[in-house]
Scaffold this active site. Structure first.
Site, PDB file in Angstrom:
ATOM      1  N   GLY A 131      31.095  40.471  45.500  1.00  0.00           N
ATOM      2  CA  GLY A 131      32.018  39.681  44.693  1.00  0.00           C
ATOM      3  C   GLY A 131      33.009  40.604  44.023  1.00  0.00           C
ATOM      4  N   SER A 132      32.557  41.259  42.943  1.00  0.00           N
ATOM      5  CA  SER A 132      33.441  42.214  42.248  1.00  0.00           C
ATOM      6  C   SER A 132      33.773  43.396  43.148  1.00  0.00           C
ATOM      7  CB  SER A 132      32.756  42.720  40.967  1.00  0.00           C
ATOM      8  OG  SER A 132      32.711  41.686  40.007  1.00  0.00           O
ATOM      9  N   GLY A 242      48.060  35.767  42.554  1.00  0.00           N
ATOM     10  CA  GLY A 242      47.046  34.726  42.369  1.00  0.00           C
ATOM     11  C   GLY A 242      46.530  34.692  40.939  1.00  0.00           C
ATOM     12  N   ARG A 268      40.002  11.627  12.591  1.00  0.00           N
ATOM     13  CA  ARG A 268      38.624  11.590  12.114  1.00  0.00           C
ATOM     14  C   ARG A 268      38.587  11.893  10.612  1.00  0.00           C
ATOM     15  NH1 ARG A 268      33.463   9.848  13.001  1.00  0.00           N
ATOM     16  NH2 ARG A 268      31.953  11.327  12.155  1.00  0.00           N
ATOM     17  N   GLY A 339      32.726  17.805  16.775  1.00  0.00           N
ATOM     18  CA  GLY A 339      31.361  17.619  16.289  1.00  0.00           C
ATOM     19  C   GLY A 339      30.482  17.059  17.397  1.00  0.00           C
ATOM     20  N   GLY A 340      29.570  16.177  17.034  1.00  0.00           N
ATOM     21  CA  GLY A 340      28.642  15.612  18.014  1.00  0.00           C
ATOM     22  C   GLY A 340      29.363  14.940  19.178  1.00  0.00           C
ATOM     23  N   GLU A 363      38.711  35.069  40.885  1.00  0.00           N
ATOM     24  CA  GLU A 363      39.864  35.982  41.067  1.00  0.00           C
ATOM     25  C   GLU A 363      39.701  37.234  40.198  1.00  0.00           C
ATOM     26  OE1 GLU A 363      43.632  34.641  42.095  1.00  0.00           O
ATOM     27  OE2 GLU A 363      42.884  32.788  42.990  1.00  0.00           O
ATOM     28  N   SER A 366      36.341  38.972  33.978  1.00  0.00           N
ATOM     29  CA  SER A 366      37.004  39.668  32.861  1.00  0.00           C
ATOM     30  C   SER A 366      36.712  41.165  32.922  1.00  0.00           C
ATOM     31  CB  SER A 366      36.514  39.094  31.526  1.00  0.00           C
ATOM     32  OG  SER A 366      37.014  37.793  31.344  1.00  0.00           O
ATOM     33  N   GLU A 367      35.505  41.507  33.354  1.00  0.00           N
ATOM     34  CA  GLU A 367      35.143  42.931  33.436  1.00  0.00           C
ATOM     35  C   GLU A 367      36.011  43.634  34.493  1.00  0.00           C
ATOM     36  OE1 GLU A 367      32.989  40.365  33.335  1.00  0.00           O
ATOM     37  OE2 GLU A 367      32.299  40.725  31.296  1.00  0.00           O
TER      38      GLU A 367
HETATM   39  N1  CAA Z   1      48.276  46.149  44.640  1.00  0.00           N
HETATM   40  C1  CAA Z   1      48.451  46.963  45.720  1.00  0.00           C
HETATM   41  N2  CAA Z   1      47.468  47.780  46.182  1.00  0.00           N
HETATM   42  C2  CAA Z   1      46.306  47.781  45.527  1.00  0.00           C
HETATM   43  C3  CAA Z   1      46.066  46.991  44.417  1.00  0.00           C
HETATM   44  C4  CAA Z   1      47.101  46.131  43.969  1.00  0.00           C
HETATM   45  N3  CAA Z   1      46.938  45.332  42.924  1.00  0.00           N
HETATM   46  N4  CAA Z   1      44.799  47.194  43.974  1.00  0.00           N
HETATM   47  C5  CAA Z   1      44.257  48.125  44.789  1.00  0.00           C
HETATM   48  N5  CAA Z   1      45.184  48.471  45.729  1.00  0.00           N
HETATM   49  C6  CAA Z   1      45.006  49.464  46.797  1.00  0.00           C
HETATM   50  C7  CAA Z   1      44.732  50.843  46.218  1.00  0.00           C
HETATM   51  O1  CAA Z   1      45.920  51.535  45.903  1.00  0.00           O
HETATM   52  C8  CAA Z   1      43.957  51.484  47.323  1.00  0.00           C
HETATM   53  O2  CAA Z   1      44.886  51.909  48.307  1.00  0.00           O
HETATM   54  P1  CAA Z   1      44.770  53.392  48.967  1.00  0.00           P
HETATM   55  O3  CAA Z   1      43.576  53.326  49.851  1.00  0.00           O
HETATM   56  O4  CAA Z   1      46.053  53.549  49.683  1.00  0.00           O
HETATM   57  O5  CAA Z   1      44.581  54.328  47.812  1.00  0.00           O
HETATM   58  C9  CAA Z   1      43.154  50.334  47.937  1.00  0.00           C
HETATM   59  O6  CAA Z   1      43.823  49.138  47.551  1.00  0.00           O
HETATM   60  C10 CAA Z   1      41.727  50.285  47.429  1.00  0.00           C
HETATM   61  O7  CAA Z   1      41.806  50.125  46.016  1.00  0.00           O
HETATM   62  P2  CAA Z   1      40.676  50.649  45.040  1.00  0.00           P
HETATM   63  O8  CAA Z   1      40.313  52.066  45.392  1.00  0.00           O
HETATM   64  O9  CAA Z   1      41.121  50.378  43.647  1.00  0.00           O
HETATM   65  O10 CAA Z   1      39.453  49.699  45.465  1.00  0.00           O
HETATM   66  P3  CAA Z   1      38.036  49.452  44.818  1.00  0.00           P
HETATM   67  O11 CAA Z   1      37.045  49.278  45.900  1.00  0.00           O
HETATM   68  O12 CAA Z   1      37.749  50.470  43.754  1.00  0.00           O
HETATM   69  O13 CAA Z   1      38.178  47.977  44.159  1.00  0.00           O
HETATM   70  C11 CAA Z   1      38.744  46.330  42.529  1.00  0.00           C
HETATM   71  C12 CAA Z   1      39.122  47.631  43.261  1.00  0.00           C
HETATM   72  C13 CAA Z   1      39.876  46.156  41.537  1.00  0.00           C
HETATM   73  C14 CAA Z   1      37.435  46.416  41.787  1.00  0.00           C
HETATM   74  C15 CAA Z   1      38.705  45.166  43.558  1.00  0.00           C
HETATM   75  O14 CAA Z   1      37.575  45.252  44.387  1.00  0.00           O
HETATM   76  C16 CAA Z   1      38.744  43.801  42.890  1.00  0.00           C
HETATM   77  O15 CAA Z   1      39.811  43.331  42.491  1.00  0.00           O
HETATM   78  N6  CAA Z   1      37.570  43.120  42.788  1.00  0.00           N
HETATM   79  C17 CAA Z   1      37.537  41.716  42.369  1.00  0.00           C
HETATM   80  C18 CAA Z   1      37.622  40.834  43.575  1.00  0.00           C
HETATM   81  C19 CAA Z   1      38.292  39.538  43.295  1.00  0.00           C
HETATM   82  O16 CAA Z   1      39.193  39.406  42.472  1.00  0.00           O
HETATM   83  N7  CAA Z   1      37.895  38.531  44.044  1.00  0.00           N
HETATM   84  C20 CAA Z   1      38.515  37.248  43.931  1.00  0.00           C
HETATM   85  C21 CAA Z   1      38.096  36.374  45.052  1.00  0.00           C
HETATM   86  S1  CAA Z   1      39.291  35.122  45.408  1.00  0.00           S
HETATM   87  C22 CAA Z   1      38.959  33.837  44.385  1.00  0.00           C
HETATM   88  O17 CAA Z   1      38.224  33.927  43.434  1.00  0.00           O
HETATM   89  C23 CAA Z   1      39.742  32.616  44.691  1.00  0.00           C
HETATM   90  C24 CAA Z   1      39.186  31.363  44.099  1.00  0.00           C
HETATM   91  O18 CAA Z   1      38.251  30.787  44.566  1.00  0.00           O
HETATM   92  C25 CAA Z   1      39.841  30.755  42.924  1.00  0.00           C
END
Ligand code: CAA
Length: 383
Positions: A131-132, A242, A268, A339-340, A363, A366-367
């Site tokens: 996920g994250s 997004g 109220r 309230g209730g 998406e 918060s962490e």
């Molecule tokens: N814009 C452009 N490029 C980006 C970027 C951005 N915002 N963020 C990262 N990148 C690029 C980096 O520059 C890197 O590129 P290089 O290989 O050229 O250096 C590459 O992507 C990898 O980036 P990281 O090294 O930062 O990757 P990471 O594995 O450390 O992960 C993370 C970063 C921010 C934790 C990411 O995994 C993340 O955002 N996790 C959360 C996932 C998420 O938001 N999921 C949502 C699911 S969709 C959803 O929820 C829809 C719904 O139902 C409503």
């Protein structure tokens, strides 16, 4: 500096507010109790262009920017959060990725249907164990003659089984980490593609969420988006847009909860006067209104930066973090003001609280927003 929305956007905002309050808000409670994908209202939203807000007019969209996107999504969410989630996903990742990375043929094939709402789009990134840590996804795309075969499973997919097009991130090179991920567009009737049962969730019941499963599903090469290995970076940059949508959605839910609480505090009475006159309630309303205004400023500024073509990863994450946390705070405070009655399903505020809760999770939690913000701060400081 001008804080006023442009006149044409205010006119559009009023029209969408009227529409959403007239046609979406009245079905929100019923959809919460008896969940189903809201096809009829989505069709109406499609007719109004609300499912293709960012897509250029050449491809049948409204061709508006992220500020308009935020303003209009807030209106939809103030009427019903589930509609806003479905709209945010189909407007967002599938269309923005096809627009940014699709060939001319791919754009012409998919965008007009999506922008008109004739097809609903889904975004398949998360997996049960990823996920994250999105880059840890395991869905595999193996090259075969003429295309790829997909195996694996996606989790928490908004509009799963209901959507017509699925933008799927899969590993084409498992040894290459984030650089081994590629993006594909699959149609719902692809053999080997199947869907789990709808998840039972705290809120947003009409935004149907399922797993999406691939069992040797064949995808022709012409349905790969961009080059092999580009999928993860593409997905991350699309999430910048997004997440503005989720921030706007959180604002809409918070606004609806605040309006209900403010009205209730006028009507109220306790101890012989309206409860608004008690500081405990008045200060709560003041804090709620302040959190909403602050989050809206962050959201509109992030959207404005995206409209200028700037990378706004930090500002978008700040907006998403603040607006989603503000929404949970405001909705919880609204329950307290009621309230209730706030705990009763006969009033809408308990639903607002349930609907808002997921905005701090999807998406990017918060962490994760804090991870993104702190990494950007490090980059700026180390420069
Ligand atoms: N814009 C452009 N490029 C980006 C970027 C951005 N915002 N963020 C990262 N990148 C690029 C980096 O520059 C890197 O590129 P290089 O290989 O050229 O250096 C590459 O992507 C990898 O980036 P990281 O090294 O930062 O990757 P990471 O594995 O450390 O992960 C993370 C970063 C921010 C934790 C990411 O995994 C993340 O955002 N996790 C959360 C996932 C998420 O938001 N999921 C949502 C699911 S969709 C959803 O929820 C829809 C719904 O139902 C409503």
């Amino acid at each position: 500096m001008d804080f006023a929305l442009p006149d044409d956007l205010r006119t559009l905002q009023r029209a969408v507010r009227d529409f959403a309050q007239r046609e979406i808000a009245p079905v929100a409670t019923e959809l919460d109790r008896d969940p189903r994908f809201p096809r009829a209202t989505l069709r109406r939203m499609g007719e109004m262009g609300l499912l293709g807000i960012l897509t250029p007019e050449d491809y049948g969209g409204l061709g508006l920017g992220y500020l308009a996107y935020a303003v209009l999504l807030e209106e939809i969410a103030a009427a019903d959060a589930s509609h806003a989630t479905i709209a945010s996903v189909t407007n967002g990742m599938p269309q923005s990725l096809i627009l940014a990375h699709g060939s001319q043929a791919q754009r012409e094939r998919w965008l007009p249907r999506l922008a008109a709402g004739e097809a609903i789009g889904a975004f398949c990134l998360s997996e049960p164990h990823a996920g994250s840590d999105a880059a840890a996804l395991r869905t595999r795309a193996r090259r075969v003659e003429g295309g790829y075969r997909l195996d694996g499973s996606k989790a928490w997919i908004t509009s799963g089984g209901e959507a017509d097009l699925y933008l799927v991130l899969a590993k084409t090179d498992p040894e290459a980490g984030a650089r081994g991920i590629s993006a594909f567009v699959l149609e719902r009737d692809t053999p080997g593609l199947s869907f789990g049962a709808p998840e039972r969730k705290l809120g947003q019941h009409a935004a149907i969420t399922t797993s999406v499963d691939f069992d040797d599903a064949f995808v022709p090469e012409e349905q790969r988006l961009g080059e092999e290995g580009q999928g993860f970076v593409m997905a991350m940059s699309a999430l910048d847009g997004g997440r503005v949508g989720i921030a706007a959605q959180a604002l809409g839910i918070a606004r609806a909860a605040f309006a209900a609480a403010a009205r209730h505090a006028e009507e109220r009475e306790a101890f012989g006067r309206p409860i608004r006159e008690f500081q405990g309630v008045g200060f709560k309303l003041a804090d709620m209104a302040t959190r909403i205004e602050a989050a809206r400023l962050l959201t509109h500024r992030a959207a404005w930066l995206l409209d200028r073509g700037e990378r706004a990863t930090k500002e978008v994450s700040m907006a998403k973090l603040d607006a989603s946390e503000a929404a949970v705070f405001v909705c919880d405070a609204a329950v307290q003001v009621f309230g209730g009655y706030g705990y009763s399903a006969d009033y809408p505020v308990e639903r607002y609280l349930r609907d808002a809760r997921v905005t701090t999770l999807y998406e990017g939690t918060s962490e994760i927003q804090r991870v993104v913000i702190s990494r950007q701060i490090h980059r700026e400081t180390a420069r």
